[in-house]
Design an enzyme around this catalytic site. Structure first.
Site, mmCIF file in Angstrom:
data_model
loop_
_atom_site.group_PDB
_atom_site.id
_atom_site.type_symbol
_atom_site.label_atom_id
_atom_site.label_comp_id
_atom_site.label_asym_id
_atom_site.label_seq_id
_atom_site.Cartn_x
_atom_site.Cartn_y
_atom_site.Cartn_z
ATOM 1 N N HIS A 61 84.719 23.126 -40.658
ATOM 2 C CA HIS A 61 84.818 23.430 -42.350
ATOM 3 C C HIS A 61 85.635 24.764 -42.069
ATOM 4 C CE1 HIS A 61 81.077 25.322 -41.467
ATOM 5 N NE2 HIS A 61 81.140 25.778 -42.728
ATOM 6 N N HIS A 63 84.656 27.774 -43.980
ATOM 7 C CA HIS A 63 84.082 28.804 -44.202
ATOM 8 C C HIS A 63 84.391 30.058 -43.237
ATOM 9 C CE1 HIS A 63 80.807 26.608 -46.825
ATOM 10 N NE2 HIS A 63 81.998 27.337 -47.565
ATOM 11 N N ASP A 65 82.971 32.408 -41.626
ATOM 12 C CA ASP A 65 82.134 32.617 -40.422
ATOM 13 C C ASP A 65 82.556 31.772 -39.274
ATOM 14 O OD1 ASP A 65 80.797 30.659 -42.024
ATOM 15 O OD2 ASP A 65 78.927 30.931 -40.770
ATOM 16 N N HIS A 66 83.430 30.613 -39.597
ATOM 17 C CA HIS A 66 83.854 29.528 -38.653
ATOM 18 C C HIS A 66 85.157 29.715 -38.168
ATOM 19 C CE1 HIS A 66 80.130 27.400 -38.797
ATOM 20 N NE2 HIS A 66 79.968 27.929 -40.130
ATOM 21 N N ASP A 212 78.080 23.166 -40.041
ATOM 22 C CA ASP A 212 77.216 23.458 -41.133
ATOM 23 C C ASP A 212 76.744 22.112 -41.890
ATOM 24 O OD1 ASP A 212 77.429 25.942 -40.100
ATOM 25 O OD2 ASP A 212 78.244 26.836 -42.137
ATOM 26 N N HIS A 270 73.669 27.960 -35.087
ATOM 27 C CA HIS A 270 73.756 28.518 -36.535
ATOM 28 C C HIS A 270 72.461 29.090 -37.046
ATOM 29 C CE1 HIS A 270 75.524 28.922 -40.625
ATOM 30 N NE2 HIS A 270 76.639 28.700 -40.081
HETATM 31 ZN ZN LIG Z 1 79.461 26.912 -43.778
HETATM 32 ZN ZN LIG Z 2 78.314 29.073 -41.150
#
Ligand SMILES: [Zn+2]
Ligand SMILES: [Zn+2]
Length: 315
Positions: A61, A63, A65-66, A212, A270
């Site tokens: 996805h 976001h 942090d990815h 996530d 995570h």
């Molecule tokens: Zn996320």
């Molecule tokens: Zn995340």
């Protein structure tokens, strides 16, 4: 058999011990980088994996942090690494953001150092070879188009050496052909059919990677009897309301999914720096005993009914 190398196991922000989300799933010569949080290229170097054949990236996805690590990775590729082609798979929302990051920030009109293909995916089969495939599984998290990835080996018929011995089949190319499902004509003139020496069809290894996620109920089918379920555990039950609010799950919810789906092993990632690893592990194991919390640089071999940890640097 699949191998998974955890490069980053932290949630949202890095900690001293954990980098941001990234892992590599390997099968024979194939490598898939799943997510690429900030700092991933240094983790790749430290893990000893190197950049070779790291030409397919699956994004769960969009976001930050990815995905932020993609910018650094591309910037490095522009200087000295040669990968002929880079394929990045993901949902539309994630790829729009990846596009902005790569073309708007890193390249800004410059020619990419290699052909970059952004492959928008929908639920279903996204990659297939002779002996394994990858299926994109829709996942509920904050934002649309989030995906998990199911790696599946094809069914296999095991070679039964005792049957081959009983038929006096000599070692060598004849046995190899039979293993590969081909008839073999022996030096003495007899023709042996694969059916005579192969056992019943056995399902191959299955590894499900979920990034996530805020809801597990729709994942029970995809996780049905998988050999390894890799999934986030961002919260503990005492903060389940926050997990719900931010579209994440608790270690207990992850364990309940593994239990309900009949998964063989659960690997949690995570991990938030608000918690101690041992508390995350304890909460999961109370529901599902075959639970592990992944650390950066952990490597697991996933085989039929078996997960073996083969290396770890305890940082
Ligand atoms: Zn996320
Ligand atoms: Zn995340």
């Amino acid at each position: 058999m699949f191998e998974i190398v955890f490069l980053g196991t932290s949630a949202s922000a890095p900690s001293i011990h954990r980098g941001l989300s990234a892992q590599v799933v390997m099968h024979d010569e194939f490598r898939f980088l799943i997510d690429c949080g900030e700092g991933t290229q240094r983790q790749i170097l430290q893990s000893g994996l190197g950049f070779k054949r790291l030409n397919r990236i699956l994004i769960t996805h969009g976001h930050l942090d990815h995905i932020l690590g993609l910018a650094g990775l591309l910037s490095t590729f522009m200087r000295w690494e040669t990968i002929e082609e880079l394929e990045i798979y993901g949902g539309k929302w994630a790829l729009d953001r990846v596009h902005d990051l790569l073309y708007g920030v890193v390249l800004r009109g410059a020619k990419p150092p290699m052909k970059i293909t952004l492959l928008g995916i929908k639920p279903g089969r996204i990659f297939q070879t002779d002996d394994f495939c990858i299926t994109a599984i829709p996942v509920s998290h904050r934002g649309p188009d989030c995906f998990g990835y199911l790696f599946e080996e094809g069914n296999r018929r095991p070679f039964l050496p005792e049957k081959a011995d009983a038929l006096s089949i000599p070692p060598g190319p004849w046995r190899r052909d039979l293993v590969n499902g081909l008839p073999a004509t022996l030096p003495d003139g007899r023709t042996i059919l694969p059916d005579q020496v192969l056992g019943e069809d056995k399902p191959g290894t299955r590894l499900l990677h979920i990034g996530d996620v805020g809801r597990t109920s729709e994942l029970v089918n995809a996780a049905h009897e998988v050999d390894a379920l890799v999934i986030e555990a961002t919260y503990l039950t005492n903060e389940a309301d926050m997990a719900y609010e931010f579209g994440h799950i608790t270690a207990r919810q992850a364990a309940e999914l593994a239990e309900m789906a009949g998964a063989k092993h659960l690997i949690l990632t995570h991990i938030s720096r608000r918690y101690r690893e041992r508390d995350v592990l304890e909460e999961a194991q109370a529901t599902f005993s075959n639970s592990i919390v992944a650390r950066d640089f952990d490597i697991f071999q996933v085989r039929r009914d078996q997960v073996i940890k083969i290396d770890s640097q305890d940082k």
